[in-house]
Write a protein that holds these residues in place. Structure first.
Motif, PDB file in Angstrom:
ATOM      1  N   GLY A  72      48.970  44.331  45.199  1.00  0.00           N
ATOM      2  CA  GLY A  72      47.706  45.153  44.818  1.00  0.00           C
ATOM      3  C   GLY A  72      47.902  46.476  44.398  1.00  0.00           C
TER       4      GLY A  72
ATOM      5  N   THR B 257      43.868  43.695  36.549  1.00  0.00           N
ATOM      6  CA  THR B 257      43.488  43.718  38.073  1.00  0.00           C
ATOM      7  C   THR B 257      44.236  44.956  38.661  1.00  0.00           C
ATOM      8  OG1 THR B 257      45.260  41.959  38.529  1.00  0.00           O
ATOM      9  CG2 THR B 257      42.965  41.219  38.017  1.00  0.00           C
TER      10      THR B 257
ATOM     11  N   CYS C  82      40.955  38.872  43.651  1.00  0.00           N
ATOM     12  CA  CYS C  82      39.844  40.045  43.343  1.00  0.00           C
ATOM     13  C   CYS C  82      38.523  39.480  43.933  1.00  0.00           C
ATOM     14  CB  CYS C  82      39.807  40.240  41.883  1.00  0.00           C
ATOM     15  SG  CYS C  82      41.344  40.985  41.087  1.00  0.00           S
ATOM     16  N   THR C  83      37.655  40.518  44.364  1.00  0.00           N
ATOM     17  CA  THR C  83      36.416  40.124  44.908  1.00  0.00           C
ATOM     18  C   THR C  83      35.322  40.950  43.973  1.00  0.00           C
ATOM     19  OG1 THR C  83      36.561  42.016  46.406  1.00  0.00           O
ATOM     20  CG2 THR C  83      37.154  39.713  47.247  1.00  0.00           C
TER      21      THR C  83
ATOM     22  N   ASN D 179      41.584  44.853  44.592  1.00  0.00           N
ATOM     23  CA  ASN D 179      40.980  43.841  44.703  1.00  0.00           C
ATOM     24  C   ASN D 179      39.606  43.591  43.394  1.00  0.00           C
ATOM     25  OD1 ASN D 179      39.492  45.547  45.924  1.00  0.00           O
ATOM     26  ND2 ASN D 179      38.100  44.040  47.190  1.00  0.00           N
ATOM     27  N   TRP D 180      39.936  44.400  42.273  1.00  0.00           N
ATOM     28  CA  TRP D 180      39.026  44.446  41.177  1.00  0.00           C
ATOM     29  C   TRP D 180      39.764  44.043  40.075  1.00  0.00           C
ATOM     30  CZ3 TRP D 180      34.180  46.692  41.026  1.00  0.00           C
ATOM     31  CH2 TRP D 180      33.687  47.313  42.155  1.00  0.00           C
ATOM     32  N   LEU D 181      38.781  43.356  39.240  1.00  0.00           N
ATOM     33  CA  LEU D 181      39.110  42.981  37.727  1.00  0.00           C
ATOM     34  C   LEU D 181      38.390  43.905  36.981  1.00  0.00           C
ATOM     35  CD1 LEU D 181      40.160  41.452  35.360  1.00  0.00           C
ATOM     36  CD2 LEU D 181      38.035  40.130  35.756  1.00  0.00           C
TER      37      LEU D 181
ATOM     38  N   ALA E 192      41.093  36.014  38.270  1.00  0.00           N
ATOM     39  CA  ALA E 192      41.232  37.186  39.001  1.00  0.00           C
ATOM     40  C   ALA E 192      40.951  36.836  40.575  1.00  0.00           C
ATOM     41  CB  ALA E 192      40.250  38.234  38.457  1.00  0.00           C
TER      42      ALA E 192
ATOM     43  N   ARG F 271      44.518  36.087  41.939  1.00  0.00           N
ATOM     44  CA  ARG F 271      44.755  37.582  42.334  1.00  0.00           C
ATOM     45  C   ARG F 271      44.027  38.065  43.404  1.00  0.00           C
ATOM     46  NH1 ARG F 271      46.213  40.251  36.518  1.00  0.00           N
ATOM     47  NH2 ARG F 271      47.349  38.321  35.673  1.00  0.00           N
TER      48      ARG F 271
END
Length: 152
Positions: A43, A68, A107-108, A71-73, A101, A105
């Motif tokens: 990350g 990404t 992502c949240t 934890n973000w796109l 994402a 990956r």
């Protein structure tokens, strides 16, 4: 007292840009326990995330370009050719990027920016919330930052 000489330059210098980015990242990582914990993990680095829609002839009908990080796109660009608008391609592009994402990956959350004449209402219909409004950026135009939490 120490005398210092400075020289200001306005040229584009990729090597200096990369050095500045590395030094800023190192400074931020040293100052933040959250960023320190990311050091050496997948990350830590931005990873591109692109989704494309091609028509029957193979021509670009639409696309989404983002990346990404942690934890973000972050969606940088989303575009659908005028001939294909209204067919749900924008929603499909966004949904595919969100699924990738989230599932691949971890992502949240998602963030993106759009101008008032572009698509703030479209993004609201997709479940995004306006978290920032910048009027007159550029002059006469309002920029919106929107975010969305991703869930299963």
């Amino acid at each position: 007292m120490v005398s210092r000489m400075f020289r200001l330059e306005t040229e584009v210098d990729k090597a200096r840009q990369d050095l500045l980015r590395k030094r800023l990242r190192d400074t931020n990582t040293a100052a933040s326990p959250v960023l320190r914990a990311l050091r050496g993990t997948p990350g830590e680095r931005e990873l591109p995330l692109h989704v494309w829609v091609l028509d029957d002839s193979g021509a670009l009908a639409g696309g989404l370009v983002g990346h990404t990080w942690t934890n973000w796109l972050h969606v940088g660009q989303l575009w659908v050719d005028a001939r294909h608008r209204g067919a749900g391609l924008g929603s499909q592009l966004l949904a595919q990027a969100e699924r990738t994402a989230f599932r691949e990956r971890g992502c949240t959350s998602v963030r993106l920016e759009t101008w008032d004449f572009q698509a703030p209402e479209f993004y609201k219909k997709q479940g995004y919330d306006v978290v920032c409004v910048i009027p007159d950026y550029p002059p006469g135009i309002t920029e919106y930052t929107l975010t969305k939490r991703l869930t299963a």
